[in-house]
Design a protein around this motif. Structure first.
Motif: not given
Length: 273
Positions: A95-97, A121-124, A130-132, A197-208
């Motif tokens: 997982x590369x976020x 992206x993720x590699x399976x 790629x994340x959509x 539109x969100x003001x702040x970027x989302x760090x998807x790694x923090x969701x994992x």
């Protein structure tokens, strides 16, 4: 040009909601004619989670939804953890976020965050997807040992050959989820016509979750047209959201999950022992 063609494919081939919502991003530079076509496709076949257009009737709504009834590899499923097959030959999912700007919407079926950049992206099994977009279900669609969680996130990815892989993360009641705080502070109660539109970027790694032990199986979209050949990666460890956050979503979508489907001859596997 490459990105534009990628999203144009998404808008055409996946305009019917994917895993309870569509994968199109809300690009503010989108030509009016393409946007109109996207909106027409989005509502071309009405379906829902209750009444005459509920999951049990999806196959009757449109002949294109035949796999919702006749498919043999449908999602979601119940995962009996004791029956999961270990497979040492199965590579771990990579997982590369990274922090990313999203827009989000209420598309009438879920709250969905659409990516503007192709930097996650993720590699399976050796293939990069790629994340959509990502979106939410309440209660969870997948079950562990016949039990649902309070919610579930689906992160929807696509490879260069247009094949799909979905990363599912269970959500249980607990601490406030700060990574989703901005979205939850702006949850649209009604269906939106344009992305917010969100003001702040989302760090998807923090969701994992800390553990990325996963269950893998071949499945389908969990909404019409229920297309199969979807790679599913379901993380075992849940993440947390507060009761207030879960209740806020539940007020908008009291129930937006498809019931579990027969496993049939499929195996659920894991490489993480």
């Amino acid at each position: 040009m490459k990105n534009k063609l990628f999203y144009k494919f998404l808008a055409v081939s996946l305009s019917i909601p994917l895993c309870a919502c569509s994968v199109q991003t809300q690009d503010t530079t989108e030509p009016k004619e393409e946007k109109a076509s996207r909106e027409e496709n989005k509502h071309s076949t009405q379906w829902s989670y209750e009444g005459e257009t509920s999951p049990k009737n999806w196959g009757k709504i449109d002949t294109l939804n035949s796999q919702c009834v006749n498919g043999k590899e449908q999602s979601p499923i119940n995962i009996e953890i004791s029956k999961v097959q270990p497979n040492q030959a199965l590579d771990d999912v990579k997982i590369t976020y990274q922090p990313t700007v999203f827009t989000f919407e209420n598309n009438g079926h879920t709250v969905q965050a659409n990516t503007i950049e192709l930097n996650n992206s993720i590699v399976v099994e050796g293939t990069e997807y790629k994340l959509a977009q990502f979106h939410f279900h309440q209660p969870s669609e997948h079950q562990f040992n016949r039990k649902n969680f309070e919610m579930e996130i689906h992160l929807v990815h696509q490879d260069k050959n247009n094949r799909l892989a979905v990363l599912g993360i269970m959500i249980k009641e607990g601490s406030k989820n700060k990574s989703l705080a901005e979205i939850w502070g702006k949850l649209p109660k009604e269906e939106t016509k344009e992305g917010i539109k969100l003001i702040q970027p989302i760090d998807l790694t923090s969701l994992l979750p800390k553990s990325q032990k996963s269950f893998r199986y071949n499945g389908s979209l969990t909404t019409p047209p229920c297309s199969e050949k979807v790679k599913w990666v379901v993380l075992e460890q849940p993440i947390e959201m507060s009761k207030a956050q879960i209740d806020a979503y539940r007020k908008i979508f009291p129930d937006n999950h498809r019931p579990v489907q027969p496993l049939n001859e499929r195996d659920v596997q894991t490489s993480n022992l």
